[in-house]
Design a protein around this motif. Sequence first.
Motif, PDB file in Angstrom:
ATOM      1  N   HIS A 268     -50.941   1.136 -88.710  1.00 37.17           N
ATOM      2  CA  HIS A 268     -51.279   0.119 -87.346  1.00 37.17           C
ATOM      3  C   HIS A 268     -50.394   0.017 -86.606  1.00 37.17           C
ATOM      4  O   HIS A 268     -50.561  -0.531 -85.131  1.00 37.17           O
ATOM      5  CB  HIS A 268     -51.676  -1.667 -87.833  1.00 37.17           C
ATOM      6  N   GLY A 269     -49.706   0.691 -86.110  1.00 39.68           N
ATOM      7  CA  GLY A 269     -48.738   0.565 -85.165  1.00 39.68           C
ATOM      8  C   GLY A 269     -49.027   1.060 -83.743  1.00 39.68           C
ATOM      9  O   GLY A 269     -49.663   1.976 -83.966  1.00 39.68           O
ATOM     10  N   THR A 270     -48.310   1.297 -83.100  1.00 39.85           N
ATOM     11  CA  THR A 270     -48.493   2.021 -81.427  1.00 39.85           C
ATOM     12  C   THR A 270     -47.292   2.841 -80.842  1.00 39.85           C
ATOM     13  O   THR A 270     -45.724   2.547 -81.278  1.00 39.85           O
ATOM     14  CB  THR A 270     -48.615   1.226 -80.937  1.00 39.85           C
ATOM     15  N   PRO A 280     -49.125  19.690 -72.033  1.00 38.96           N
ATOM     16  CA  PRO A 280     -49.766  18.721 -73.018  1.00 38.96           C
ATOM     17  C   PRO A 280     -49.154  18.040 -74.571  1.00 38.96           C
ATOM     18  O   PRO A 280     -48.364  19.464 -74.265  1.00 38.96           O
ATOM     19  CB  PRO A 280     -51.228  20.022 -72.475  1.00 38.96           C
ATOM     20  N   LEU A 281     -49.748  17.193 -74.907  1.00 45.71           N
ATOM     21  CA  LEU A 281     -48.996  16.640 -75.844  1.00 45.71           C
ATOM     22  C   LEU A 281     -49.581  17.624 -77.227  1.00 45.71           C
ATOM     23  O   LEU A 281     -51.103  17.616 -77.264  1.00 45.71           O
ATOM     24  CB  LEU A 281     -49.732  15.113 -76.056  1.00 45.71           C
ATOM     25  N   GLN A 282     -48.807  17.843 -78.366  1.00 50.04           N
ATOM     26  CA  GLN A 282     -49.434  18.601 -78.825  1.00 50.04           C
ATOM     27  C   GLN A 282     -49.170  17.470 -80.172  1.00 50.04           C
ATOM     28  O   GLN A 282     -48.332  17.135 -80.935  1.00 50.04           O
ATOM     29  CB  GLN A 282     -48.719  19.548 -79.676  1.00 50.04           C
ATOM     30  N   ILE A 283     -49.991  16.278 -80.642  1.00 51.73           N
ATOM     31  CA  ILE A 283     -50.374  15.883 -81.759  1.00 51.73           C
ATOM     32  C   ILE A 283     -51.358  16.294 -82.771  1.00 51.73           C
ATOM     33  O   ILE A 283     -52.221  15.831 -82.379  1.00 51.73           O
ATOM     34  CB  ILE A 283     -50.064  14.323 -81.508  1.00 51.73           C
ATOM     35  N   LYS A 293     -51.775   3.810 -83.176  1.00 50.20           N
ATOM     36  CA  LYS A 293     -52.650   4.221 -82.144  1.00 50.20           C
ATOM     37  C   LYS A 293     -51.579   4.686 -80.381  1.00 50.20           C
ATOM     38  O   LYS A 293     -50.522   4.773 -81.004  1.00 50.20           O
ATOM     39  CB  LYS A 293     -52.680   2.984 -81.300  1.00 50.20           C
ATOM     40  N   VAL A 294     -52.024   5.358 -79.599  1.00 50.02           N
ATOM     41  CA  VAL A 294     -50.697   5.989 -78.750  1.00 50.02           C
ATOM     42  C   VAL A 294     -51.610   5.616 -77.737  1.00 50.02           C
ATOM     43  O   VAL A 294     -52.883   5.773 -77.417  1.00 50.02           O
ATOM     44  CB  VAL A 294     -51.250   7.672 -78.998  1.00 50.02           C
ATOM     45  N   GLU A 295     -50.914   5.337 -76.205  1.00 45.21           N
ATOM     46  CA  GLU A 295     -51.284   4.852 -75.235  1.00 45.21           C
ATOM     47  C   GLU A 295     -50.441   4.850 -74.412  1.00 45.21           C
ATOM     48  O   GLU A 295     -48.927   5.333 -74.531  1.00 45.21           O
ATOM     49  CB  GLU A 295     -50.995   3.698 -75.364  1.00 45.21           C
TER      50      GLU A 295
END
Length: 349
Positions: A268-270, A280-283, A293-295
């Motif tokens: 539940h972290g960010t 571009p990000l590679q996740i 979450k990613v913001e």
Amino acid sequence: MVEQFHGYAAFDEKSVLKPYSYTPKPLGDEDIEVEISHCGICGSDLHTMRSGWRQTLYPAILGHEIAGNVLNKGPKVVNFNIGDRVGIGCQVHSCGECVECTAGYDQLCAKKVFTYNDKWKDAEGVPTKYQAQGGYADKIRANSSFVFHIPKEISSAEACPLLCAGLSTFAPLKRHKVGPKHKVGIAGIGGLGHLAIQWAAKMGAEVTAISHSDQKRDEAIKLGATHFLNILDPNDVIKFTHSLDIILSTSCSSNTDWSKYMSFIKNHGTLILIGLPEAPLQIPVFAFMRFVKVEGSLTGGRQDIKDMLAFAVKHNVRPWIQTVPMKDVNKGIKIVLDGKARYRVVLEN
């Protein structure tokens, strides 16, 4: 005679900055003209100089960490006087009335004007012929809503990095209401990260500085970090797995192992992205399956700047800076490009 402002501009993706003069937009009723005394060099300037994020509007005078004195003002400006010491950050205008502006997200306004590499807009939001040019110059004009009094406790040179690096790191921590119950990781100990560590520590959080070597361990602890995580140390990787509520990432590297960063975050972290890699990000999708979450977080609004400056005064948060004469702007940029800044370079007129 046509009025001219003078500065140092990028003319293409590869050249050094060269002297350049331009015609500023007319001084509006609510505008302020500032005689620039100092301007910080930000990583955003370097990305823009080489069209790293998008095509730059050349010639482009960079610089959006600006300090100086009020030289002129429009007839409707009442909260500033000629000679006042002020700062200007990443933005010089917004409509002030839309949903985003009234919610404190001025930087998302459809009619916003960034400090450089942008066009001034008319009342309908249509770009005009006047290009917004930045602070590697002698003067600048901005809407008075985006001009800020610099507290007497903060020097002009120190104020500059606060207006972008400081704001960009303070605003998301403020938005997440970071406090003593939080365990916060700061990824990257540089121009952004060294301020982020200070903010989080002064907010009462347990702070972990995250880096790829032990080189900056002592400095991170001095800045306020409680722990130090060397991402290449297997023991540290195990120790810090699923341990942090928030990671504030200042990394602009396109080679960042984002799945590893995600592994340090609790369920539940960010992960908050402040640094902006050009690729571009590679996740991997499974990294999200723990409700992580990613913001992203783009600078901050006007109230965020006021709150940040007040917090900096109250808690004695300051950037670590080195100054370079404005005429030696290319020397200053080289210091940043070579990774030798500790931790921000500020130009002086």
